[in-house]
Design an enzyme around this catalytic site. Structure first.
Site, short mmCIF file in Angstrom:
data_model
loop_
_atom_site.label_atom_id
_atom_site.label_comp_id
_atom_site.label_asym_id
_atom_site.label_seq_id
_atom_site.Cartn_x
_atom_site.Cartn_y
_atom_site.Cartn_z
CG HIS A 1 -42.54 53.48 -41.12
ND1 HIS A 1 -43.65 53.48 -40.30
CD2 HIS A 1 -43.01 53.28 -42.38
CE1 HIS A 1 -44.73 53.29 -41.03
NE2 HIS A 1 -44.36 53.17 -42.30
CD GLU A 2 -40.54 53.17 -45.90
OE1 GLU A 2 -40.66 52.14 -46.61
OE2 GLU A 2 -41.46 53.99 -45.75
CG HIS B 1 -43.18 48.98 -44.71
ND1 HIS B 1 -44.40 48.55 -44.25
CD2 HIS B 1 -43.22 50.34 -44.68
CE1 HIS B 1 -45.15 49.59 -43.95
NE2 HIS B 1 -44.47 50.69 -44.19
#
Length: 353
Positions: free
Chosen positions: A21-22, A25
């Protein structure tokens, strides 16, 4: 499996999902030239760090998730080099690009689940196609028998006070009664005529499910080629996303709150599935990744969806929201999330008693 080993698996599985997920980003932020000071695997004190370009890649002491530190992000202002121009901060790029950066984490979670579902389908080389909801057996002393169900009845529609569905498979029936177990009206085909039957499902405490007391034919096993696994894996991913969105919609309506699980429930599922082999663990990672990805897009402050919502509001009104308003909204979102987690954990504890 020992409790310590189960806990390690639990942490590793969640960490993989959060790191992916990170990473989403980070990739999107770098694509738009946002200064990223650090990308960390884990939390707490730094145990290893390597500078690559302008970003420090770190491993921290506690293997719980990770984070990416973007310039201009809340909490990063003091630590970020003052010489970094505003246009290289998250707030200095266009609103559309900010939305892409905020949504990239959820996108990566969905991509991870998609690849896993395709891989599992290819490995299995076959899929189970659920049967029609044609009653094969009726168990004695269960609600279905008392309601008048007969062998050969085909369920074509179910209606509760809140919802109704046209039934396509036996899976539809099983899922529907978990959310709406009371005051059910079934429309069944019997000798080519529609018959309506009324019933309340029976709760099975041991398995934590609602039951009717009927069995349906086994699903068909369909062999697949390697290329056919791609659309079937994609279909499984799409179905998972739809299920999460549907569950969220029901949750907002107050339906299915008893099914809500928190960290304790996830840990228990992880402990059970890790004993079943590698493929079930991969399937769990895919399902959790879909859940975390979709949940992060819910427009609740402190989640990515909440930040996207604030960006849209600010774009609409043509100015930044007042800091006090933002703080109040963030606090409200935090209280809501904590409240849901406490409620979900309470559900988990009650199931264990």
């Amino acid at each position: 499996m020992s409790g310590v080993l189960s806990f390690i698996y639990f942490i590793l599985i969640l960490s993989v999902i959060i790191i992916v997920h990170e990473l989403g980003h980070l990739i999107a932020a770098k694509k738009f030239n946002v200064y990223c000071k650090e990308f960390s695997i884990g939390m707490g004190p730094v145990v290893w760090q390597k500078q690559k370009g302008e970003t420090a890649w770190s491993i921290r002491a506690f293997p719980i998730g990770g984070f990416v530190a973007m310039a201009g992000e809340e909490g990063e202002e003091e630590d970020t080099d003052e010489d970094i121009p505003f246009e290289r901060t998250i707030n200095g790029i266009s609103p559309l690009k900010q939305i892409v950066v905020m949504g990239a984490g959820a996108f990566m979670n969905i991509v991870l689940a998609w690849l896993i579902f395709i891989g599992i389908t290819a490995w299995q080389g076959a899929v189970s196609v659920p049967s029609k909801a044609i009653v094969q057996t009726v168990a004695p002393n269960y609600p279905a028998e008392k309601a008048g169900f007969q062998v050969g009845d085909e369920v074509v529609k179910i209606q509760s006070k809140e919802e109704s569905i046209n039934v396509k498979s036996s899976d539809d029936v099983v899922e529907f009664i978990q959310y709406y177990p009371q005051d059910l009206t079934f429309t069944v085909l019997r000798d080519n005529k529609e018959v309506k039957l009324h019933m309340d499902a029976q709760y099975n405490e041991e398995d934590n499910i609602y039951q009717m007391g009927v069995q349906y034919p086994q699903g068909e096993i369909k062999k697949l080629t390697l290329l056919e696994s791609i659309p079937y894996g994609t279909e499984r991913m799409i179905d998972s996303v739809k299920s999460v969105i549907d569950a969220l919609g029901k949750l907002i309506q107050g339906v299915g709150l008893q099914n809500l699980s928190g960290p304790v429930g996830i840990y228990n599922v992880t402990a059970e599935i890790t004993q079943a082999g590698f493929i079930p663990v991969l399937a769990l990672i895919a399902l959790l990744s879909v859940n975390i990805g979709v949940m992060n897009l819910v427009p609740i402050p402190i989640l990515d969806g909440g930040r996207i919502f604030i960006i849209l509001i600010e774009t609409l009104i043509g100015r930044k929201l007042n800091e006090k308003v933002q703080t109040a909204v963030m606090m409200a979102g935090l209280i809501l999330i904590v409240g849901l987690m406490v409620f979900a954990t309470w559900n988990d504890v009650v199931r264990l008693l």
